[in-house]
Design a protein around this motif. Structure first.
Motif, PDB file in Angstrom:
ATOM      1  N   ASP A  27      -7.607  12.818  -6.630  1.00 36.88           N
ATOM      2  CA  ASP A  27      -7.538  13.201  -5.391  1.00 36.88           C
ATOM      3  C   ASP A  27      -6.346  14.056  -4.952  1.00 36.88           C
ATOM      4  O   ASP A  27      -6.520  15.445  -3.946  1.00 36.88           O
ATOM      5  N   ILE A  28      -5.189  14.028  -6.001  1.00 38.96           N
ATOM      6  CA  ILE A  28      -4.014  14.806  -5.676  1.00 38.96           C
ATOM      7  C   ILE A  28      -4.028  16.190  -5.541  1.00 38.96           C
ATOM      8  O   ILE A  28      -4.111  17.104  -5.279  1.00 38.96           O
ATOM      9  N   GLU A  33      -1.865  18.359  -2.977  1.00 38.10           N
ATOM     10  CA  GLU A  33       0.317  18.820  -2.815  1.00 38.10           C
ATOM     11  C   GLU A  33       0.013  16.467  -2.819  1.00 38.10           C
ATOM     12  O   GLU A  33      -1.060  15.979  -2.862  1.00 38.10           O
ATOM     13  N   LEU A  34       1.454  16.514  -3.899  1.00 37.36           N
ATOM     14  CA  LEU A  34       1.924  15.309  -3.971  1.00 37.36           C
ATOM     15  C   LEU A  34       2.413  14.714  -2.699  1.00 37.36           C
ATOM     16  O   LEU A  34       3.450  15.486  -2.448  1.00 37.36           O
ATOM     17  N   ARG A  35       2.058  13.700  -2.888  1.00 34.13           N
ATOM     18  CA  ARG A  35       2.966  12.800  -1.201  1.00 34.13           C
ATOM     19  C   ARG A  35       4.163  11.823  -2.182  1.00 34.13           C
ATOM     20  O   ARG A  35       3.781  11.109  -2.502  1.00 34.13           O
ATOM     21  N   VAL A  36       5.401  12.366  -1.889  1.00 29.39           N
ATOM     22  CA  VAL A  36       6.300  11.536  -3.133  1.00 29.39           C
ATOM     23  C   VAL A  36       7.110  10.739  -1.578  1.00 29.39           C
ATOM     24  O   VAL A  36       7.624  11.242  -1.050  1.00 29.39           O
ATOM     25  N   LYS A  73       1.215  21.540  -4.304  1.00 26.88           N
ATOM     26  CA  LYS A  73       2.629  21.421  -2.744  1.00 26.88           C
ATOM     27  C   LYS A  73       3.437  19.930  -3.069  1.00 26.88           C
ATOM     28  O   LYS A  73       2.791  19.041  -3.083  1.00 26.88           O
ATOM     29  N   LEU A  74       4.581  20.156  -2.921  1.00 29.84           N
ATOM     30  CA  LEU A  74       5.065  18.688  -2.949  1.00 29.84           C
ATOM     31  C   LEU A  74       5.801  18.170  -1.175  1.00 29.84           C
ATOM     32  O   LEU A  74       6.054  19.061  -0.652  1.00 29.84           O
ATOM     33  N   GLN A  75       5.612  16.931  -0.873  1.00 29.44           N
ATOM     34  CA  GLN A  75       5.622  16.554   0.847  1.00 29.44           C
ATOM     35  C   GLN A  75       6.130  15.618   0.724  1.00 29.44           C
ATOM     36  O   GLN A  75       5.779  14.277  -0.310  1.00 29.44           O
ATOM     37  N   LEU A  76       7.211  15.480   0.832  1.00 27.53           N
ATOM     38  CA  LEU A  76       8.181  14.249   1.087  1.00 27.53           C
ATOM     39  C   LEU A  76       8.415  13.354   1.849  1.00 27.53           C
ATOM     40  O   LEU A  76       8.035  14.053   3.355  1.00 27.53           O
ATOM     41  N   VAL A  77       7.954  12.131   1.524  1.00 28.98           N
ATOM     42  CA  VAL A  77       7.528  10.867   2.594  1.00 28.98           C
ATOM     43  C   VAL A  77       8.640  10.011   3.208  1.00 28.98           C
ATOM     44  O   VAL A  77       8.323   9.948   2.023  1.00 28.98           O
ATOM     45  N   ALA A  78       9.073   9.968   4.409  1.00 31.94           N
ATOM     46  CA  ALA A  78      10.174   8.731   4.202  1.00 31.94           C
ATOM     47  C   ALA A  78       9.880   7.224   4.173  1.00 31.94           C
ATOM     48  O   ALA A  78       8.224   7.204   5.137  1.00 31.94           O
ATOM     49  N   THR A  79      10.751   6.648   3.736  1.00 31.00           N
ATOM     50  CA  THR A  79      10.211   5.636   3.874  1.00 31.00           C
ATOM     51  C   THR A  79      11.621   4.229   4.331  1.00 31.00           C
ATOM     52  O   THR A  79      12.412   5.270   4.221  1.00 31.00           O
ATOM     53  N   SER A  80      11.675   3.024   3.572  1.00 32.87           N
ATOM     54  CA  SER A  80      12.515   2.480   3.759  1.00 32.87           C
ATOM     55  C   SER A  80      12.638   1.621   2.690  1.00 32.87           C
ATOM     56  O   SER A  80      11.524   1.145   2.449  1.00 32.87           O
ATOM     57  N   TRP A  81      13.516   0.553   2.269  1.00 34.84           N
ATOM     58  CA  TRP A  81      13.261  -0.442   1.465  1.00 34.84           C
ATOM     59  C   TRP A  81      12.969  -1.769   2.004  1.00 34.84           C
ATOM     60  O   TRP A  81      12.516  -2.513   1.431  1.00 34.84           O
ATOM     61  N   PRO A  82      13.261  -2.042   3.645  1.00 35.93           N
ATOM     62  CA  PRO A  82      12.599  -3.236   4.054  1.00 35.93           C
ATOM     63  C   PRO A  82      10.342  -2.505   4.357  1.00 35.93           C
ATOM     64  O   PRO A  82      10.289  -3.254   3.991  1.00 35.93           O
ATOM     65  N   ARG A  89       1.350   0.244   0.045  1.00 30.99           N
ATOM     66  CA  ARG A  89      -0.153  -0.653   0.562  1.00 30.99           C
ATOM     67  C   ARG A  89      -1.225   0.077   0.855  1.00 30.99           C
ATOM     68  O   ARG A  89      -1.772   0.423   1.176  1.00 30.99           O
ATOM     69  N   ASP A  90      -0.230   0.138   2.727  1.00 29.56           N
ATOM     70  CA  ASP A  90      -0.929   1.793   3.488  1.00 29.56           C
ATOM     71  C   ASP A  90      -1.388   3.543   2.765  1.00 29.56           C
ATOM     72  O   ASP A  90      -1.358   3.258   3.608  1.00 29.56           O
ATOM     73  N   GLY A  91      -1.160   3.367   1.074  1.00 26.20           N
ATOM     74  CA  GLY A  91      -1.149   4.446   0.981  1.00 26.20           C
ATOM     75  C   GLY A  91      -0.947   5.542   1.917  1.00 26.20           C
ATOM     76  O   GLY A  91      -1.476   6.530   1.851  1.00 26.20           O
ATOM     77  N   LYS A  92       0.356   5.300   2.139  1.00 22.64           N
ATOM     78  CA  LYS A  92       1.573   6.204   2.593  1.00 22.64           C
ATOM     79  C   LYS A  92       1.283   7.470   1.443  1.00 22.64           C
ATOM     80  O   LYS A  92       2.482   8.510   1.993  1.00 22.64           O
ATOM     81  N   PHE A  93       1.293   7.508   0.406  1.00 24.24           N
ATOM     82  CA  PHE A  93       2.328   8.075  -0.738  1.00 24.24           C
ATOM     83  C   PHE A  93       1.587   7.475  -1.886  1.00 24.24           C
ATOM     84  O   PHE A  93       0.751   6.450  -2.105  1.00 24.24           O
ATOM     85  N   ASP A  94       1.879   8.717  -2.770  1.00 21.27           N
ATOM     86  CA  ASP A  94       1.354   8.738  -3.841  1.00 21.27           C
ATOM     87  C   ASP A  94       1.874   8.126  -4.503  1.00 21.27           C
ATOM     88  O   ASP A  94       1.420   7.573  -6.067  1.00 21.27           O
ATOM     89  N   ILE A  95       3.407   8.456  -5.194  1.00 19.18           N
ATOM     90  CA  ILE A  95       4.427   8.177  -5.618  1.00 19.18           C
ATOM     91  C   ILE A  95       5.226   7.585  -5.204  1.00 19.18           C
ATOM     92  O   ILE A  95       6.015   8.246  -4.434  1.00 19.18           O
TER      93      ILE A  95
END
Length: 256
Positions: A27-28, A33-36, A73-82, A89-95
């Motif tokens: 898929d990547i 694009e790699l979503r991190v 390409k690299l795409q950085l995806v914002a997340t948070s500890w909570p 689980r929602d598949g917002k990033f690959d790693i």
């Protein structure tokens, strides 16, 4: 229907299911694009500069290397500890690459790469108070004002191991150490690698016995439940450990 026939039918259904057919690596590559996922609030691993909108840190540099190794390409995806596990689980990033500690609770829901750093929880305080907060017993007192960031292993450690302390959950991990500098909190218990880094940034602060933390943990990258993707990431990480790539970036961010 006989039991073996039922079992065969169930296995066939499983193999034909979308989940079984999904392949994150393919898929990547197809997406290009790699979503991190990264929290942007945990130097020396990840920090978001609000002015420029740019991320920096050890894991940001490693994410760029991972994307180059994949040829995408690299795409950085914002997340948070909570929200880290929910976003995973929602598949917002690959790693997720964010100085993440290996947790057996998290691993009930996801996979980890091979570990790339040993660590553990230890205190950080103003240097003039360091002698007061050497042990768990000294920290676990109602008069001790502890500060912690929400949703991660720091908060879990504080609530489990320091239940009698006066605990404040401070929402902004980028500004949390200023609370100690300003005298609004006495100490924080966090990863030893972070205490070492913060004492370099703030001469008023001292990492307290970071070479002898209260527990043992390891840093790794958080992955979805896809063993082929995990195997590829582990092989990439092993190569960087052996060819000096990780050592060069580690020296840049963590020192020798």
């Amino acid at each position: 229907m006989k039991a073996p026939t039922i079992a065969a039918a169930c296995l066939a259904a499983l193999l034909l299911s979308p989940a079984a057919q999904a392949d994150r690596l393919d898929d990547i590559l197809a997406r290009g694009e790699l979503r991190v996922g990264t929290t942007g609030d945990y130097l020396p691993f990840t920090r978001l500069d609000s002015a420029s909108g740019q991320y920096r840190g050890l894991d940001i540099d490693m994410a760029a290397d991972l994307a180059r190794s994949l040829g995408v390409k690299l795409q950085l995806v914002a997340t948070s500890w909570p929200t880290l596990m929910r976003d995973q689980r929602d598949g917002k990033f690959d790693i997720a690459m964010s100085g993440i500690s290996i947790s057996l609770e998290r691993q009930k829901q996801a996979l980890y790469s091979a570990a790339y750093l040993n660590d553990g929880k230890t205190p950080i305080a103003r240097c003039d108070n360091a002698a007061r907060f050497q042990t768990l017993e000294q920290l676990n007192r109602k008069q001790t004002r502890l500060v912690v960031n929400p949703g991660g292993t720091n908060e879990r450690f504080a609530r489990q191991r320091l239940p009698d302390a006066d605990l404040t959950v401070f929402p902004d991990n980028n500004r949390i150490f200023q609370q100690i500098i300003d005298g609004k909190a006495d100490a924080m218990v966090t990863d030893a690698v972070e205490t070492r880094y913060q004492q370099k940034l703030h001469p008023e602060l001292c990492a307290i016995h970071p070479d002898k933390p209260f527990d043992f943990s390891q840093k790794a990258y958080l992955l979805p439940n896809d063993w082929r993707w995990k195997a590829w990431v582990d092989q990439w990480l092993s190569q960087r450990m052996q060819d000096g790539g990780f050592a060069r970036l580690s020296a840049k961010w963590l020192g020798q």
